[in-house]
Design a protein around this motif. Structure first.
Motif, short mmCIF file in Angstrom:
data_model
loop_
_atom_site.label_atom_id
_atom_site.label_comp_id
_atom_site.label_asym_id
_atom_site.label_seq_id
_atom_site.Cartn_x
_atom_site.Cartn_y
_atom_site.Cartn_z
N ILE A 16 38.11 -20.76 88.49
CA ILE A 16 39.48 -21.06 88.05
C ILE A 16 39.50 -22.43 87.36
CG2 ILE A 16 40.72 -19.65 89.75
CD1 ILE A 16 41.09 -22.24 91.40
N SER A 17 40.58 -22.69 86.63
CA SER A 17 40.70 -23.96 85.90
C SER A 17 42.00 -24.65 86.34
CB SER A 17 40.74 -23.67 84.41
OG SER A 17 42.00 -23.13 84.08
N PRO A 18 42.28 -25.86 85.81
CA PRO A 18 43.53 -26.50 86.21
C PRO A 18 44.78 -25.69 85.85
CG PRO A 18 42.10 -28.07 85.11
CD PRO A 18 41.47 -26.72 84.94
N TYR A 51 41.26 -23.36 96.61
CA TYR A 51 41.30 -23.88 95.24
C TYR A 51 39.99 -24.60 94.91
CZ TYR A 51 42.83 -26.53 91.13
OH TYR A 51 42.93 -27.06 89.87
N ASN A 52 39.55 -25.43 95.83
CA ASN A 52 38.36 -26.25 95.54
C ASN A 52 37.08 -25.44 95.46
OD1 ASN A 52 39.05 -29.30 95.34
ND2 ASN A 52 40.43 -28.44 96.86
N TYR A 64 37.32 -23.56 92.17
CA TYR A 64 37.23 -24.52 91.06
C TYR A 64 35.78 -24.96 90.89
CZ TYR A 64 38.96 -28.34 88.07
OH TYR A 64 39.22 -29.18 87.02
N SER A 65 35.11 -25.29 91.99
CA SER A 65 33.70 -25.72 91.89
C SER A 65 32.83 -24.59 91.38
CB SER A 65 33.16 -26.13 93.27
OG SER A 65 34.01 -27.04 93.85
N LYS A 89 45.84 -27.81 95.54
CA LYS A 89 44.65 -28.58 95.18
C LYS A 89 43.98 -29.26 96.36
CE LYS A 89 45.43 -29.21 90.38
NZ LYS A 89 45.76 -30.02 89.25
N SER A 90 44.70 -29.41 97.46
CA SER A 90 44.06 -30.05 98.61
C SER A 90 43.46 -29.01 99.54
CB SER A 90 45.07 -30.91 99.36
OG SER A 90 46.13 -30.10 99.82
N GLY A 98 33.62 -22.61 89.20
CA GLY A 98 33.99 -22.33 87.82
C GLY A 98 34.82 -21.07 87.66
N ASP A 119 36.83 -16.33 83.92
CA ASP A 119 35.86 -15.42 83.30
C ASP A 119 35.70 -14.17 84.15
OD1 ASP A 119 35.27 -16.93 81.05
OD2 ASP A 119 33.96 -18.25 82.21
N LEU A 171 43.02 -13.75 81.31
CA LEU A 171 44.11 -14.33 82.10
C LEU A 171 44.38 -13.38 83.26
CD1 LEU A 171 46.69 -15.06 79.24
CD2 LEU A 171 44.99 -16.64 80.18
#
Lengths: 430, 435
Positions: free
Chosen positions: A304-306, A295-296, A299-300, A290-291, A302, A328, A256
């Motif tokens: 970070i997560s929601p 973030y994107n 996120y893509s 998120k926009s 891997g 991770d 975390l």
């Protein structure tokens, strides 16, 4: 003084009343099933030094006192717990302590004056004994231990320990087992008379409520109270972060992280602070939401997560901006954040994206007015406690400009103000 | 609050609750299927994958930007269980047109949800494998992260033990292995099944043009050639164990004690109001027996409350305690339940339970999501009574009826999660066993 404050935009209005005892009262009529009341004092975990009424004596109190007092306020001399009294009116009561305030709340679907009287009498009639203080020390010690099992909590607390050197933000709101062991009935009575004086407090009732009905109850309970001035004297906090990094190992499935940005640029004007609060919220949504590209991309990849979230707190006592989640590879998240922050601190704010995020933030603000609880809690703890006003905040969100954000960005994102706390899995789980 | 249930097509229902006191409307779309080792993980994964992008808005950036333009609306993936049934889909709270410059945000959001189902981001007719893999990884992390919240973890372990061998023992997101097996082609097939032959429940709560909304929902959610959904079943198991004890260890400082009961009271049972009042007397309010006596008077735990699984007729009393107090805490909790069975409930306790239940049921009328769960959840197993009608029944329950409900409780499983005195897991095999 009884003033009707309207918002044409929201089609809402509330009454603001200053009672002669000094109590600040808000009555927000709303035709919903639940009526919600909150009584708050400007006494939170960061207030551990204070002075009364121009006197010269500075009083220091153990960490966790505000929270301890909160636990003890529902105990009464007649032996009947305040919860038992509420049980007769059917109100659902609770209390909570934050960094800056302590709040006593109830929600009800009837018998408002009766419940309000119970709330006020309970908050203004302290009853502490050696025995009930000792018992509470045991209960709160359990609560502190439970917090030590919560990895998200620990991660955030460690971040505050990185960002702050002197401030009591470093300490858990509940204090430590050691600090609360120093609390005595005398100390609680002193703190109560200092911080629970009506001039330091705010009452808000939202729902099927009438201002005359509310003030009548206040008059009954508080007629003999004299206003008193209390000054909180928090430790002077240097602008630099205390240490850039903290790591712990706990039973978690995945690391975390909490990334923090310490901000020392705090205006003495409540209106300016509200504006900066709005700007910081907007920056969080525009650049880390998120926009957004940040973030994107993460996120893509891997990374970070929601569970990722980005938020800020800005008030007269402290200001920080934070990103948290699980990953991770928290170090890569931190690197990505640092370079993104460096880039946005210098670049012009994209006008179209700014406008879209502003509109979205404003719409979400409007939604808050669907719940008497959200209205009352936000009106008091987000705004009134810090001298702000909920309708004025709506106007600010309507009129915020990209230039406002451009003024804040370079001073907010300075690499020397960044820190990160990480909670990693135990070695056996890796 | 008037409610209407409109049959849009074979197994497709639109439920309308009209009120105009909110600034937002509430919308939800739920697909209902029986839990199964083969499909539960995939069904749980569908909504998050579908909210990643559509043909028109192929990624999260473009989708979120569109939602920002729809006055900051958000579409949330959802997954829940009721008995042996899994419910998955989407929820949203769009701003009413009066606050959105006259825009029909509700209709637009419903269209967007429908487009996630009808034209999701795909390659050659198959859902995006990139999105599937990335959401799968996140879901597996969530499954693993269940261990982080110790109180919820202990409660879930106790619940799994109570329903061992039944479908409801399947975790809501499936197991890690079940989730790992889901592929994009399989997910595509699950989406097809969902649209063609799973029961679909739509909820719209707020203020809208009913005719227009009904026509729109029919156009968007009733596929030509839909098949009648298979009936949903929930297995019922009477008492199986006599207070069996399961103890597990983890590196924690505060131990968790969960007492799992069989209640013998199913949703259609006439004794349901009495049973509900029993849980209220036990832990519905801060003056309830467990809170007042076990926590406050005896200081035996930090938290102590009862939670029910109505369709499975089980109740779990969970608490956070000092490991040394285990026996005393267990005795104290059982003691409170026995007191109820003997009818030892004071007038004050009864009145407080009635007051608190009245407050929480009336409060549901301010919370559209709670209303939807009420009607949808209860409607699955019996005729869903209006909350205020059920409240009337609750308030007429007598002390004797509560005692009878308590007498029907039987202790099935005692689950204890204790610390091992270190900050390390006692062995990795133990962890495998736990999972």
């Amino acid at each position: 003084m009884n003033e009707l404050v309207k918002s044409e935009l929201l089609r809402e209005a509330y009454y603001r009343i200053r009672h002669e005892s000094g109590l600040e009262i808000y009555v927000f009529p709303k035709d919903l099933a639940v009526t919600y009341a909150i009584l708050a004092t400007r006494f939170g975990s960061v207030d551990n030094r204070y002075r009364i009424d121009g006197g010269s004596d500075t009083v220091e109190i153990p960490d966790g006192t505000a929270h301890f007092l909160e636990h003890k306020m529902f105990e009464n001399e007649d032996g009947e717990d305040t919860f038992q009294k509420f049980a007769r009116t059917g109100a659902d009561a609770n209390a909570f302590t934050s960094f800056r305030s302590t709040s006593y709340v109830f929600s009800c679907t009837g018998k408002l004056p009766e419940s309000l009287e119970i709330l006020l009498r309970s908050a203004f009639s302290p009853y502490f004994t050696d025995m009930n203080v000792k018992k509470e020390q045991g209960i709160i010690a359990q609560e502190i231990r439970m917090g030590e099992d919560d990895p998200n909590d620990i991660c955030f607390r460690e971040l505050l320990c990185c960002l702050y050197e002197k401030s009591s933000l470093r300490i858990d709101i509940a204090g430590s087992v050691e600090s609360i062991s120093r609390i005595t009935p005398r100390l609680l009575y002193d703190c109560h008379s200092a911080f629970y004086n009506p001039r330091n407090m705010i009452l808000c009732v939202c729902g099927r409520a009438d201002p005359d009905e509310v003030t009548e109850v206040v008059r009954r309970v508080l007629s003999d109270r004299k206003p008193l001035e209390v000054v909180s004297l928090p430790a002077q906090e240097p602008p630099a972060v205390f240490r850039p990094r903290a790591e712990r190992r706990m039973k978690v499935s995945k690391p975390l992280f909490c990334i923090g940005v310490k901000d020392s640029d705090i205006s003495p004007s409540p209106a300016e602070r509200m504006k900066k609060t709005a700007v910081m919220q907007l920056i969080a949504s525009l650049y880390f939401g998120k926009s957004g590209e940040f973030y994107n991309r993460l996120y893509s990849d891997g990374l970070i997560s929601p569970s990722f979230s980005c938020w800020s707190q800005h008030n007269s006592a402290f200001s920080f901006f934070t990103l948290s989640g699980d990953s991770d590879d928290p170090d890569r998240v931190f690197e990505a954040f640092s370079s993104h922050a460096a880039a946005i601190a210098r670049a012009p704010v994209p006008r179209e994206d700014f406008e879209r995020c502003r509109r979205s933030l404003y719409s979400r603000f409007v939604k808050l007015f669907d719940s008497t609880e959200d209205i009352a809690v936000s009106l008091v703890t987000d705004f009134a406690v810090d001298g702000g006003d909920i309708f004025a905040y709506g106007e600010i969100l309507r009129s915020l400009t990209a230039e406002d954000a451009e003024r804040v960005l370079p001073t907010l994102f300075r690499p020397e103000a960044f820190a990160m706390s990480v909670v990693r899995p135990l070695p056996t789980d890796q | 609050m008037p409610t209407e249930r409109i049959v849009l097509g074979d197994g497709v229902y639109l439920n309308l609750l009209r009120c105009d006191k909110f600034k937002t409307n509430y919308l939800s779309v739920d697909f209902l299927a029986n839990l199964s080792p083969e499909r539960t993980a995939a069904y749980a994964l569908l909504p998050p994958v579908l909210t990643r992008g559509t043909e028109r808005f192929p990624d999260m950036i473009s989708l979120t930007r569109e939602l920002d333009m729809l006055y900051g609306s958000r579409i949330y993936p959802s997954v829940a269980a009721a008995g042996d049934v899994q419910l998955f889909g989407f929820t949203s709270s769009p701003l009413r047109s009066e606050y959105a410059d006259g825009t029909d945000v509700t209709g637009e959001v419903l269209r967007l949800i429908a487009s996630m189902l009808s034209s999701p981001r795909s390659v050659d007719g198959c859902l995006s494998s990139a999105y599937t893999e990335s959401e799968k990884k996140i879901m597996i992390d969530r499954i693993r992260a269940r261990i982080n919240d110790k109180a919820a973890y202990a409660l879930r372990r106790c619940s799994e033990l109570l329903s061992e061998g039944e479908l409801s023992a399947i975790p809501l997101l499936g197991t890690e292995e079940q989730a790992a097996r889901v592929t994009a082609p399989f997910l595509t097939e699950c989406l097809k099944t969902a649209r063609e032959s799973l029961r679909i429940e739509l909820y719209a709560i707020g203020s809208f043009d009913i005719g227009r909304l009904t026509a729109l929902a029919r156009e968007l959610f009733v596929l030509p050639g839909r098949r009648t959904p298979a009936p949903l079943v929930t297995e019922r198991n009477p008492r199986r164990h006599h207070a069996r004890r399961i103890t597990e260890t983890q590196p924690i400082t505060q131990a968790k004690l969960c007492l799992g009961y069989r209640t013998g009271c199913y949703p259609e049972d006439e004794a349901l109001p009495a049973y509900s009042m029993l849980t209220e007397v036990l832990s519905g309010s801060p003056t309830s027996k467990l809170f007042m006596n076990v926590r406050e008077k005896k200081s035996l735990c930090y938290y102590c409350h009862a939670s029910s699984n109505l369709p499975k007729a089980t109740m779990i009393v969970s608490s956070g305690i000092d490991a040394a107090d285990r026996e005393r805490a267990e005795e104290a909790i059982i003691g409170e339940i026995e007191a109820c069975a003997r009818g030892e409930i004071t007038d004050e306790e009864l009145e407080a339970a009635g007051n608190s239940v009245a407050n929480s049921i009336r409060a549901m009328y301010d919370d559209p999501a709670a209303l939807k769960s009420w009607y949808l959840g209860r409607g699955l197993f019996s005729r869903a009574m209006d909350p205020d009608a059920f409240l009337e029944k609750l308030l007429s329950v007598t002390r004797d009826q509560i005692a009878e409900a308590a007498q029907r409780l039987s202790l099935d499983t005692v689950y204890f999660l204790e610390g091992n005195g270190t900050t390390e897991e006692n062995s990795s095999e133990e962890e495998d066993h736990l999972e």
